[in-house]
Design an enzyme around this catalytic site. Sequence first.
Site, PDB file in Angstrom:
ATOM      1  N   GLY A  86       1.021  -1.486  -0.186  1.00 25.93           N
ATOM      2  CA  GLY A  86       0.014  -0.197  -0.243  1.00 25.93           C
ATOM      3  C   GLY A  86       0.991   1.452  -0.101  1.00 25.93           C
ATOM      4  O   GLY A  86       0.199   2.364  -0.190  1.00 25.93           O
ATOM      5  N   ASP A 112       0.906   3.707   4.856  1.00 29.63           N
ATOM      6  CA  ASP A 112       0.280   4.750   4.046  1.00 29.63           C
ATOM      7  C   ASP A 112      -0.640   4.873   4.529  1.00 29.63           C
ATOM      8  O   ASP A 112      -1.115   6.215   3.948  1.00 29.63           O
ATOM      9  CB  ASP A 112      -0.336   3.697   2.895  1.00 29.63           C
ATOM     10  CG  ASP A 112      -1.111   1.944   3.392  1.00 29.63           C
ATOM     11  OD1 ASP A 112      -1.405   1.720   4.634  1.00 29.63           O
ATOM     12  OD2 ASP A 112      -2.129   1.491   1.929  1.00 29.63           O
ATOM     13  N   ASP A 118      -4.610   3.081  10.164  1.00 29.43           N
ATOM     14  CA  ASP A 118      -6.314   2.950  11.148  1.00 29.43           C
ATOM     15  C   ASP A 118      -6.238   2.330  12.398  1.00 29.43           C
ATOM     16  O   ASP A 118      -7.008   3.027  13.255  1.00 29.43           O
ATOM     17  CB  ASP A 118      -6.532   1.801   9.770  1.00 29.43           C
ATOM     18  CG  ASP A 118      -8.169   1.722   9.621  1.00 29.43           C
ATOM     19  OD1 ASP A 118      -9.440   1.662  11.114  1.00 29.43           O
ATOM     20  OD2 ASP A 118      -8.386   1.094   8.691  1.00 29.43           O
ATOM     21  N   LYS A 171      -6.543   8.443  10.195  1.00 30.56           N
ATOM     22  CA  LYS A 171      -8.367   8.162  10.299  1.00 30.56           C
ATOM     23  C   LYS A 171      -8.352   7.835  11.775  1.00 30.56           C
ATOM     24  O   LYS A 171      -7.945   8.164  12.556  1.00 30.56           O
ATOM     25  CB  LYS A 171      -8.121   6.503   9.853  1.00 30.56           C
ATOM     26  CG  LYS A 171      -8.670   6.003   8.062  1.00 30.56           C
ATOM     27  CD  LYS A 171      -9.693   4.878   8.481  1.00 30.56           C
ATOM     28  CE  LYS A 171      -9.414   4.426   6.834  1.00 30.56           C
ATOM     29  NZ  LYS A 171     -10.256   3.083   6.859  1.00 30.56           N
ATOM     30  N   PHE A 217     -13.162   3.740   3.973  1.00 28.37           N
ATOM     31  CA  PHE A 217     -12.920   3.223   3.005  1.00 28.37           C
ATOM     32  C   PHE A 217     -12.238   4.086   1.358  1.00 28.37           C
ATOM     33  O   PHE A 217     -12.854   3.631   1.177  1.00 28.37           O
ATOM     34  CB  PHE A 217     -13.170   1.363   2.679  1.00 28.37           C
ATOM     35  CG  PHE A 217     -11.957   0.966   2.046  1.00 28.37           C
ATOM     36  CD1 PHE A 217     -11.179  -0.159   2.651  1.00 28.37           C
ATOM     37  CD2 PHE A 217     -12.131   0.903   0.669  1.00 28.37           C
ATOM     38  CE1 PHE A 217     -10.176  -0.694   2.116  1.00 28.37           C
ATOM     39  CE2 PHE A 217     -11.366   0.179  -0.065  1.00 28.37           C
ATOM     40  CZ  PHE A 217     -10.526  -0.852   0.803  1.00 28.37           C
ATOM     41  N   VAL A 218     -10.507   4.147   1.657  1.00 27.44           N
ATOM     42  CA  VAL A 218      -9.944   4.528   0.538  1.00 27.44           C
ATOM     43  C   VAL A 218      -9.368   4.108  -0.053  1.00 27.44           C
ATOM     44  O   VAL A 218      -8.708   2.738   0.075  1.00 27.44           O
ATOM     45  CB  VAL A 218      -9.227   6.710   0.800  1.00 27.44           C
ATOM     46  CG1 VAL A 218     -10.401   7.112   1.691  1.00 27.44           C
ATOM     47  CG2 VAL A 218      -8.446   5.761   1.833  1.00 27.44           C
ATOM     48  N   ASP A 230      -4.928  -0.103  -2.181  1.00 28.15           N
ATOM     49  CA  ASP A 230      -5.871  -1.157  -3.707  1.00 28.15           C
ATOM     50  C   ASP A 230      -7.261  -1.663  -2.728  1.00 28.15           C
ATOM     51  O   ASP A 230      -7.446  -1.348  -1.204  1.00 28.15           O
ATOM     52  CB  ASP A 230      -5.586  -2.559  -3.816  1.00 28.15           C
ATOM     53  CG  ASP A 230      -5.788  -3.049  -2.564  1.00 28.15           C
ATOM     54  OD1 ASP A 230      -5.931  -4.532  -2.828  1.00 28.15           O
ATOM     55  OD2 ASP A 230      -4.833  -2.961  -1.705  1.00 28.15           O
ATOM     56  N   ARG A 263      -5.316   0.511  -7.251  1.00 29.65           N
ATOM     57  CA  ARG A 263      -3.733   1.052  -6.317  1.00 29.65           C
ATOM     58  C   ARG A 263      -3.444   2.891  -7.470  1.00 29.65           C
ATOM     59  O   ARG A 263      -2.629   3.503  -6.899  1.00 29.65           O
ATOM     60  CB  ARG A 263      -2.124   0.254  -6.416  1.00 29.65           C
ATOM     61  CG  ARG A 263      -3.211  -0.529  -5.766  1.00 29.65           C
ATOM     62  CD  ARG A 263      -1.670  -1.729  -4.952  1.00 29.65           C
ATOM     63  NE  ARG A 263      -1.683  -3.059  -4.888  1.00 29.65           N
ATOM     64  CZ  ARG A 263      -2.234  -2.962  -3.499  1.00 29.65           C
ATOM     65  NH1 ARG A 263      -2.047  -2.033  -2.129  1.00 29.65           N
ATOM     66  NH2 ARG A 263      -2.304  -4.070  -2.627  1.00 29.65           N
TER      67      ARG A 263
END
Length: 222
Positions: A89, A145, A148, A176, A197-198, A204, A210
């Site tokens: 990611g 990346d 969370d 987040k 969710f992004v 991805d 991606r």
Amino acid sequence: MSEAFMALYLVSVILSPYRRECESKGEGSSKSYAFLATPMPSDVTGIIQDLNRVLIDAHSIEKRVVEMAAEISRDCSGEVITVVALMDGALFFVADLLREIDLPIRLITLSASSYHGGMASSGSLRVVWPPGLDLKGQTVLLLDDILDTGLTLSEIRAQLEAQGPKWLRCGVLLSKKRERVREVTAEYVGFEIEDEFVVGYGMDFDGRFRNLPCIGVLKLEA
């Protein structure tokens, strides 16, 4: 040139087809930016049409990554940085960030995931550690990346700290705004986003999206 650096270099080639379109559909700047509440226009083409909205456009990402690199370069002045990057990611984020840091860099990549193809963390972390890893006395920068649940970064940061580095800090592109399962500190944060969710810019859903140079929220049917 090492295989890791060659992979990061190739990222810039992969991103180019969609960059202009993402820039035209998103809004944003540095640490704060506008969330787009309206659906994507019907005239967009390519994989960007699977987005419900763009959260952060390519220009805003580029600008913020340059700012983060300047912060890191200042804090690590005169040092050789050992970068531990979490794949897959963080691939695009790491590629762009490291090219803006004018200091000697060693790159170590780890395969780490807690999503396993879903839209939420599974709570089960998989990490593939390289053999013979020794970070004692080194200046270490851990890059991921997104922050969370905190599960991935807290576990990996603890294992890196156990090796006795001289200096250890963590950088993430996204953080987040949510309650963490495990508390962990990220000294360098690109953007704060809501708990949704992004995808895009390396992130991805089930292996797709991606290569979007912007960051957005998928349509439910995508």
